[in-house]
Scaffold this active site. Structure first.
Site, PDB file in Angstrom:
ATOM      1  CB  THR B 144      -0.801  -0.059   1.070  1.00 19.82           C
ATOM      2  OG1 THR B 144      -0.028   0.040   2.416  1.00 19.82           O
ATOM      3  CG2 THR B 144      -1.975  -0.956   1.093  1.00 19.82           C
ATOM      4  CD  GLU B 428      -3.858  -8.657   5.646  1.00 16.94           C
ATOM      5  OE1 GLU B 428      -4.319  -9.061   4.468  1.00 16.94           O
ATOM      6  OE2 GLU B 428      -2.928  -8.152   5.829  1.00 16.94           O
TER       7      GLU B 428
END
Lengths: 662, 662
Positions: B144, B428
């Site tokens: 990310t 997640e």
């Protein structure tokens, strides 16, 4: 470049259908008051000491507490420099300095001084009020004990009169009797009003208030027999030294009992002049709850400001292959999270005003000795306190979660807001207890209605006749909406009342019968509060003196609030067929349409609250939308980055490594 | 005396209708495994270094990070001393040392090493795995970026091959491209697997993985061009150095690209051997989500343990005038808060097992190249991850609020549990994104059903024929309950599918039509997950090999779970008249009765989880119920009490005081 406004956010502002400045003027009581508000806030934001303060999220607990006192001293300085005496203006300055924080020395001003004013004799007031006002004595108010919260008759601290020395002996006889939770108690206060059970001439005379010195006025050292301290880190409010206090046979002079309404004579004889005292305390409690209702709009409005601006700036997932990523505010699921909350923040703002006006009117009657409206006001204030605080706290979390990963960082400002919002569900009357108090009043109203007695206007909708069906259609007529909310509340109140009767008839006692009905009682109380909020919002958009474009925009927001509430509680609206399947499908369709209508004004609605960047403390909610630069700057200033290699590397990590040959 | 068990709690334990040890054995796979579990935990709790650690809630951020590394070194030492290699046993030890904490060096073990194993060539594995295993290199996994989360095709970091030097140049071209959030990145890791867009021979080849050294292996200093650090304080997980990483044209050798499935030759030529790589990564993702589902039971079970024990010990308000105060667990509203959550903690535990078994079976097929069941598993794992984490997080907060004021203190342990539980809603796979993935699969199933194609067994309930009515009566037959949950899910799936079709027919594109239906899609996905959990719980109490008394008790808990879920979502069950008004009233009555039935076993149910006091970190949830002594001790050890007079008194408070003559 970094100071330019993010173009996505700029475009959002341009597309609003109303002039947001006009709405701000309305929210803050006119252009002049809004300007004054800006002036006061600016006095804070331009203050050099204010500007030099360390960021609160980078502080240790110790530093945070010190920062809190520093903020108070900045407040006092600005207040004196600008010669501010108006309480509302003081409030604006304090909020600007430390938004969503517990005021340093807050209880001193809100509870300690007012208690002396209300419960002290003229002589006591002459003695203590000047000292309290110039901060020679700094006080707090200690009621709750380690083992006793809501049920005040369970309090154990004793004040036993000793006629030989003409003193009271204050004592904490058990561990559970120690005072626990009072704000400013641990380290800050040198005085305290203590609620204790009075014993004199061998008799227990119930709870009374005593002025107890805790610390030396010069050295600030705790006095003999006084075991006092901070109660340790909490979820939030760590700037405050909520404390514990254990008294070991501490002696205070006879004149330290606040004796306006009840006296102990030199020989220990106890006399009561009037029990007006409790009524006055009662007024304070109602005032505080009305204040809390107003405050829920602020914290929720701030969270909405952060999440809405970020949702305009953040982009995620291309709409069509290779195309630009969409603003996350264009996702229906994001709109469904945020827009009903924006509507709620507005609804609670108007509800706060309404309950406050209500309080002022009824309180005036009470002061004149007319207590008729008191139960009604109490029921409203208790229920709305619980309803608004729990919805606001949940709403702040929805805003935080709607910001994804960055919402979890303190850089977003949202975790701090949540710890502030959620504590309001617990203090000043735990929410479930509050709902049950309201519910008992509602059940009483139901029984009065059954006996053909008239009901107070706010509760005139309570009825036994629930046979009607809704005429709600896709025009979403406000009368039909109110009717639906009234029907739901009336049905749940009736169900709770009948349930109690059922258990009574089955041979149960009152406590058991009420307890066995308390889930339904809470539902009834929530529905009744929800109705009050919906009515208030509708009344505002239909009756207030509003600019036409503002009225149109707020009307849409009001409809969204009402429709969303019906969908969220659909079972309660449709259980008896009051709303039918066609109407429910219609409401689902209207929900989507209303979200699209609100879309154009979302940023303008949150801008109109005019929460300053310095108040939001949020990289995500910045007015200029320069989110990523701000997050980067936040990360770089993390104290863990003060050194490149953290000392724990040498202590723990390096020893773990085995020899290698890379 | 302080070590004796509180008599209220002792009485609760005696009144249980089943042997709680028998239930514990069942939960942990038999008496032998339970004993082993106790043995491993005891190895931790009796360790002198463990016992001497500072309490985490009294730590500054800096201390907390160091404590976290210390805990890891304790873990390694115990693991080596006891020669533990089994992953489940390692997990038990880590949990005991730092429950509800992010594992120090967690990503190193869970992501960094597995990624090398899966994506590295044999040569690369031989080179790096031994170094990673002996902790010469400590790595994390960075995907990310500051401006990019869920949508990985939006990632901006580049890896450009330079054939002249045979190096890749890793670069963060923008602020939004900096890696942001990876755990252990800020201060701990000296290596990192970085996902970056590969450019070679002038072409973009999409995302690939690169081994990038971040810090000097001896001195731990960050390397030239590597701008790395901690990203600052967060709501929770402050023990972890989640970090940011900005790469300024950092050069790495060609063999630092993980090349098992895709290669760049010396001249820069790009070749793909197979795209099996993504499938392997996919397996890890599903595994992690199944783990998260299991974990939700743990954190919720811990919160229930705290709140339930406290509710047995805490007394409030006399039942009849002058009588003893009631245990708060006797209040119906308290039961309504806690008992459905105890049921949920059990339900999620069994769901975790179920999804895990499911994963193991299907994964074995996938490894053999049979991908048929993959979409089904993905839909289940995504939806259940979202459903269980959001319910658990909300549940932990309900437990905290149910403990009143003391729940707000870190002394309760509950705020810490909440910050752990809530982050799982975001990482997640953000929950709303997860629900929408599941919903898209459900809508696909619906369309397949319309085309008379067969559906996977888990989704065979999806139907167009919704004309039936429920036969549910007060026996609460399990088949009727399942039928009701199936009907609700099938109706909502149909509604979502038809809504998409409606918007498509009205001329909208797929993205818009799906977006305009996404509120309903989320409802459908939630209902489908809820159904899975209910079925799993019912299947367990009817089919598992259980002691008869345990079965009876769990059956009641299962009914409570199912009935409560129907009441909470009543609108969805009754909108089309599937449940009628009489049935709804019956359910309300059964809810009250089930709460009373669970009452006797509430403490036994939470005891059976066997969470140790050292894991709960809670003054309120202590096994011995000596709540008030523990709170007092907690307060006294607050670091703010290290000195009687805090230094800030002299700096800020004293100067505020004016001269006086008290």
């Amino acid at each position: 470049m970094a100071s330019a406004v993010n173009p996505d956010l700029e475009r959002e502002r341009k597309r609003a259908t109303f002039d947001r400045e006009t709405l701000t003027n309305f929210l803050y009581g006119g252009a002049q008051k809004k300007q004054r508000r800006r002036y006061l806030k600016n006095a804070v934001f331009s203050d050099p000491e204010y500007q030099a303060m360390k960021s609160r999220v980078f502080c240790s607990r110790e530093e945070l507490y010190a920062l809190h006192l520093q903020k108070y001293s900045i407040f006092r300085r600005i207040q004196e420099n600008l010669n501010i005496t108006d309480q509302e203006e003081c409030f604006i300055i304090r909020q600007a300095i430390g938004p969503n924080e517990y005021y340093a020395i807050g209880v001193h001003g809100f509870m300690f001084i007012p208690t002396i004013q209300k419960l002290g004799t003229e002589e006591q007031k002459r003695k203590w009020l000047p000292l309290a006002e110039n901060l020679t004595i700094i006080g707090t108010y200690a009621q709750t004990e380690l083992g006793h919260g809501t049920f005040i008759r369970g309090l154990e601290t004793t004040a036993t009169y000793d006629p030989k020395t003409q003193e009271f002996v204050l004592n904490s006889p058990t561990i559970t009797s120690m005072k626990y939770w009072p704000a400013n108690l641990g380290k800050t206060s040198n005085y305290c009003v203590i609620m204790a059970v009075l014993n004199t001439q061998g008799k227990n005379h119930g709870l009374h208030s005593f002025m107890v010195p805790l610390r030396d006025l010069k050295t600030h050292k705790s006095l003999p027999g006084v075991e006092v301290g901070d109660l340790g880190p909490k979820f939030g409010f760590n700037e405050n030294d909520n404390g514990f206090l254990r008294l070991h046979h501490v002696r205070i002079p006879r004149d330290h009992m606040l004796m306006r309404y009840a006296k102990v004579a030199e020989d220990g004889a106890f006399t009561v002049s009037t029990n007006e005292g409790s009524r006055l305390t009662y007024g304070t409690m109602l005032f505080v709850r009305a204040m809390i209702v107003s405050g829920t709009s602020t914290v929720l409005g701030m969270a909405c400001t952060v999440a809405t601006r970020y949702s305009a700036v953040r982009r995620q997932t291309e709409v069509s292959p290779g195309g630009p990523e969409a603003q996350i505010m264009d996702y229906q699921t994001q709109q469904y999270k945020l827009f009903p909350l924006i509507a709620t923040a507005y609804a609670f703002r108007f509800t706060g005003h309404s309950i406050f006006n209500y309080y002022t009117t009824i309180n005036a009657n009470i002061e004149k000795g007319n207590l008729e409206d008191l139960p009604q006001l109490h029921a409203l204030a208790a229920g709305l306190k619980a309803f608004c605080t729990s919805v606001a706290a949940d709403g702040v979390e929805i805003c935080r979660l709607a910001c994804g990963g960055h919402g979890y960082s303190h850089a977003s400002g949202l975790p701090w807001m949540y710890t502030k919002a959620t504590v309001e569900c617990t203090y000043e009357g735990e929410n479930t207890v509050m709902f049950l108090q309201t519910a008992r009043y509602l059940v009483k109203c139901y029984n009065q209605m059954k006996m053909k007695k008239s009901l107070p206007s706010s509760f005139a909708y309570i009825t036994d006749n629930l046979s009607g069906k809704s005429d709600l259609d896709n025009k979403l007529n406000f009368d039909s909406i109110i009717e639906a909310y009234e029907h739901r509340a009336a049905r749940l109140i009736k169900a709770a009342a009948l349930n109690i009767t059922f258990w009574m008839k089955a041979g149960n006692k009152v406590w058991d019968s009420t307890n066995k009905s308390s889930i339904q009682m809470v539902w009834a109380a929530k529905a009744s509060c929800h109705l009050f909020v919906v009515k208030t919002f509708i009344n505002l958009v239909t009756s207030a003196n509003l600019d036409p474009k503002v009225r149109t925009a707020l009307t849409t927001l009001c409809r969204l609030y009402a429709v969303n509430g019906m969908i969220e509680n659909m079972g309660q609206f449709s259980q008896d067929g009051f709303l039918n399947e066609t109407q429910i499908n219609m409401l689902n369709g209207r929900l989507s349409a209303l979200l699209e209508e609100v879309r154009a004004n979302a940023v303008a609605f949150v801008d109109a609250f005019e929460y300053h960047d310095n108040e939001l403390h949020s990289c995500l909610g910045r007015y200029d939308g320069q989110v990523y630069e701000a997050l980067y700057k936040y990360a770089k200033s993390s104290p863990l980055n003060d050194t490149d290699v953290h000392s724990s590397f040498h202590k723990y990590l390096a020893p773990l490594k085995k020899e290698s040959k890379l």
